[in-house]
Design an enzyme around this catalytic site. Structure first.
Site, PDB file in Angstrom:
ATOM      1  N   HIS A 129      14.478  41.113 -10.856  1.00 45.57           N
ATOM      2  CA  HIS A 129      13.844  39.899 -11.110  1.00 45.57           C
ATOM      3  C   HIS A 129      12.310  40.249 -11.223  1.00 45.57           C
ATOM      4  CE1 HIS A 129      14.113  35.945 -12.397  1.00 45.57           C
ATOM      5  NE2 HIS A 129      13.539  35.400 -11.544  1.00 45.57           N
ATOM      6  N   HIS A 238      10.892  36.699  -4.941  1.00 44.83           N
ATOM      7  CA  HIS A 238      10.564  36.530  -6.338  1.00 44.83           C
ATOM      8  C   HIS A 238       9.792  37.826  -6.925  1.00 44.83           C
ATOM      9  CE1 HIS A 238      12.416  33.110  -8.068  1.00 44.83           C
ATOM     10  NE2 HIS A 238      11.994  33.472  -9.133  1.00 44.83           N
ATOM     11  N   SER A 351       8.679  32.933  -3.285  1.00 42.52           N
ATOM     12  CA  SER A 351       7.675  33.379  -4.017  1.00 42.52           C
ATOM     13  C   SER A 351       6.929  34.314  -2.936  1.00 42.52           C
ATOM     14  CB  SER A 351       6.563  32.350  -3.961  1.00 42.52           C
ATOM     15  OG  SER A 351       5.433  32.546  -4.810  1.00 42.52           O
ATOM     16  N   GLU A 536      19.866  32.655  -9.895  1.00 44.06           N
ATOM     17  CA  GLU A 536      19.251  32.587  -8.879  1.00 44.06           C
ATOM     18  C   GLU A 536      19.573  31.500  -7.587  1.00 44.06           C
ATOM     19  OE1 GLU A 536      14.857  33.007 -10.165  1.00 44.06           O
ATOM     20  OE2 GLU A 536      15.726  32.960 -12.219  1.00 44.06           O
ATOM     21  N   TYR A 577      19.287  28.927 -12.545  1.00 43.03           N
ATOM     22  CA  TYR A 577      19.389  28.510 -10.815  1.00 43.03           C
ATOM     23  C   TYR A 577      20.593  27.947 -10.265  1.00 43.03           C
ATOM     24  CZ  TYR A 577      14.396  29.795 -10.862  1.00 43.03           C
ATOM     25  OH  TYR A 577      13.283  30.777 -11.084  1.00 43.03           O
TER      26      TYR A 577
END
Length: 772
Positions: A129, A238, A351, A536, A577
């Site tokens: 990713h 991520h 994140s 995801e 997602y």
């Protein structure tokens, strides 16, 4: 076992015993293996795509066009086989995600080469990713709009690289053992949608200490003859340390971590221990092993450097850059190379920008529920640990994963034992009947994207007046939507509370805009189980899926209670997602991007439970409907390279901006050289390099020391205008802290296209300079 918990600064100052400790651990770990229960093989291959003109995949930012290389991308594979039985393959890509079309074509090649040995049942292809890789390699319209359609060059290099990595792993199959270890990594990920997470039931949230998964799980592969040959680990964060404005091809934090660990192992496995040191930020180098002690007479070094002035650019063979690669030159031909992969997991709401999200105009935290600043999402950005330097943030998050992986690798002692097996099915998620635990029967929906999808995230905000948490929509954008396609009432009701912005599952012109048939898969190696998911999953969605599968497997005679279950995200294809039902109700970015409606997660749990039951019972599963192969329908609007030119009297490879005369640099300085170049799309330099730093050994021999694979070296390509046939390459070298003093120079490799279409390879060199 103290090494990973030490700061790298401490490692530099605590003397030789500290530096020897990782080697001692490594030697110890190489003899931990017992009887070899499996055949194991690992492989890797370069998948760096076009480093020019192509839109990057991930942020959907049409202005983010590749213009150089931060470091190269790779496919890394492992194969585990029973000596006379089943086998599984797992491939980890330094790419944004897997692609259904890529998977189809890889499987076709494997069938042509190996028959039915490797099929969709036992081959998993997963993406890390990164949002800094070339796009255009997926087959559905919505994922290739910003790349101006399909990019054949991006597609081909990934397919080729996956195939070659699997072939290498297959040819390396040898008796060996596998060990598993896991541990907490606390500072490499934060929840970027905490208001969505908080909508999950309080009782459920109370079971967990954190609102993201902090556990890394690592497999260590030990060859019966050679000792440790690789590791694969799964951890959720991520690939967005590099921002939406970055233009350099990069594997982001996970790609960096893989490079750091592979270099660490090769360095520690070297016989010689002279000149042991650490690169900037604590990343170990192995090249210094081949550098002898140097004469530290500065005046003499300057005189030597002065004798090597920048020569004119000159033609070379296509293989020249491959021959000069640092790691290719150092590897033992008879020994498998060490392969380390940092795989993605349920990263949907995780994140790497761990300092939090702030408004770029005021510096204050963004609005908690909508991630806006004064109502505008465009002003809200997450900050990485190296803020405001995205390269430093990438290094730091990569290094944190690398250090944890070293710790787990060095301490892995639980041996994997048991069967190798797999189950796979294709499921049509567009109208799947789902039986909920409360006996209610519901259905999934055809794919659709909500308004909050266009708002983006704190890792990469969107544009216009879209906001996260929008469950109503906007009259103006609904009007625009209806010009493309008006969703029917049944679809509107099915997707509620998501207000539909793009009804992608029902858009078929010029071909399918979104997937409907998705692959789901379980790979088993002993007590270790991989759930291959094509999207995801958010933190809580992933927890629910893992728990559901573990409940089925636990207590079965083949498993007992010691089961390790990991989620491999973005695997085999991509479908955006998957949130929990409760997170979907909030309609932040992740909920708006959950394509198949509020019951998507329940559908996955239902279907994976079926696979898990089939796995323990030894029963086959229905293969399901085949996904489409849309290769022949692909459209590409990317213009080809027409011709490359230089100014009259100049050669390709000539230096435009050289190092200063009689230059001396010190550690930490930036050295920059600019060359007349050509479009990098003419030759991707696969398994080669565009940039190279060479060290002068003795008086005449130039030794490769840093190349495209190194974090400290950047290749930046530019042209004065979009239609110009002239271009420049600027190579920047941030001199590492552990570099040996001496004489160096910078080289550039490229390939130019003539008006008749022929490709001419060239090279150029800077003047030599001294590093003191």
């Amino acid at each position: 076992m103290e090494f990973p918990s030490l700061s790298m600064r401490a490692c530099k100052t605590m003397g030789g015993w500290t530096l020897l400790l990782p080697l001692v651990l490594l030697l110890w770990s190489s003899v931990v293996h017992s009887n070899s229960d499996y055949l194991i093989g690992l492989g890797s291959y370069d998948i760096t795509g076009p480093a020019a003109d192509v839109n990057m995949m991930g942020y959907a930012n049409a202005e983010q066009i590749a213009s150089g290389v931060h470091f190269r991308l790779r496919a890394r594979a492992f194969i585990v086989a029973e000596p006379n039985g089943n086998r599984v393959v797992f491939v980890n890509l330094d790419a944004c995600m897997a692609s259904q079309l890529v998977t189809i074509k890889v499987l076709e090649r494997l069938k042509a080469r190996y028959g039915d040995l490797y099929t969709e049942k036992n081959v998993a292809i997963s993406g890390i990713h990164t949002h800094a890789g070339p796009g255009g390699y997926l087959q559905y319209v919505v994922y290739i709009v910003t790349s101006l359609g399909f990019v054949r060059q991006s597609f081909d290099v990934i397919v080729d690289g996956i195939e070659k990595s699997i072939v290498e792993a297959h040819e390396n199959l040898h008796p060996g053992s596998i060990f598993v270890n896991k541990g907490e990594l606390l500072d490499a990920g934060v929840n970027r949608s905490p208001s969505g997470y908080l909508n999950n039931p309080a009782e459920e949230r109370s079971k967990y200490k954190y609102n993201v998964d902090k556990e890394m799980t690592l497999l260590k592969f030990v060859d019966a003859e050679w000792g440790p040959v690789g590791s694969f680990n799964w951890f959720a964060t991520h690939g967005t340390s590099m921002s939406r404005t970055n233009a350099l091809v990069s594997g982001d934090n996970k790609g960096a971590a893989a490079r750091f660990m592979e270099d660490w192992f090769e360095r520690k496995n070297a016989v010689k221990m002279d000149n042991v040191g650490f690169e900037d930020g604590g990343i170990p180098r192995r090249i210094s092993n081949i550098i002898p002690s140097l004469n530290d007479n500065h005046h003499e070094l300057l005189e030597i450097a002065a004798s090597f002035q920048s020569p004119p650019g000159r033609p070379v063979t296509k293989s020249s850059s491959i021959a000069r690669r640092v790691r290719g030159a150092l590897r033992q031909a008879d020994k498998p190379k060490f392969v380390s992969a940092f795989c993605q997991s349920n990263c949907g709401d995780v994140s790497p920008n761990v300092l939090g999200a702030f408004c770029i105009d005021t510096g204050r935290p963004c609005d908690f529920n909508h991630s806006t600043c004064g109502g505008k999402n465009e002003l809200c950005y997450g900050r990485g640990p190296g803020y405001p330097d995205e390269f430093e943030s990438t290094r730091m998050i990569g290094e944190r994963q690398f250090k944890k992986a070293v710790e787990l690798f060095s301490g892995a002692s639980e041996q994997i034992k048991g069967k190798v097996d797999s189950r796979h099915a294709y499921i049509d998620f567009s109208q799947l009947q789902v039986n909920l635990p409360n006996s209610k029967v519901v259905k999934t929906c055809p794919a659709a994207m909500g308004f909050a999808f266009a708002a983006g995230t704190t890792d990469g905000p969107g544009a216009f007046d879209f906001t996260q948490g929008d469950d109503q929509g906007n009259p103006f954008w609904k009007l625009v939507r209806n010009l493309i396609r008006t969703p029917g009432q049944e679809q509107i009701d099915c997707q509620k509370p998501k207000p539909i912005l793009l009804d992608t599952g029902e858009m078929k012109v010029p071909y399918d805009w979104a997937p409907s048939i998705l692959p789901i898969q379980i790979l088993r190696v002993g007590q270790f189980v991989i759930l291959s998911v094509p999207g995801e999953f958010t933190t809580m969605a992933g927890r629910r899926l893992r728990d559901a599968v573990k409940t089925v497997l636990s207590g079965h005679k083949d498993f007992g209670n010691n089961i390790h279950v990991v989620i491999a995200g973005l695997t085999n294809t991509y479908s955006q997602y998957v949130t929990t039902f409760e997170e979907y109700e909030v309609q932040r970015y992740e909920g708006a991007s959950t394509l198949f409606g509020p019951h998507t997660l329940s559908a996955y749990i239902q279907e994976f439970t079926k696979l898990a039951n089939a796995l323990i019972s030894g029963q086959p599963v229905e293969p399901g409907p085949q996904p489409p192969d849309l290769l022949d329908k692909q459209i590409s609007l990317l213009t080809p390279v027409v011709v490359d030119t230089t100014p009259l009297g100049s050669n390709f490879g000539d230096v435009i901006s050289d190092v200063p005369k009689n230059a001396t640099f010190k550690r930490g300085d930036m050295v920059s050289v600019t060359f007349w170049s050509a479009c990098p799309r003419n030759d991707l330099m696969t398994e080669g390099t565009f940039s190279l730093v060479e060290f002068l050994q003795g008086k005449e021999t130039w030794v490769p020391t840093y190349d495209d694979d190194d974090f400290c070296l950047r290749f930046k390509w530019s042209r004065p205008s979009k239609l110009s046939s002239r271009s420049k390459a600027t190579i920047e070298w941030r001199i590492p802290q552990d570099v040996a003093p001496g004489v160096y120079r910078i080289k550039h490799f490229g390939a130019a296209k003539s008006l008749l279409g022929s490709i001419r390879h060239f090279t150029g060199s800077s003047s030599a300079f001294v590093v003191a």
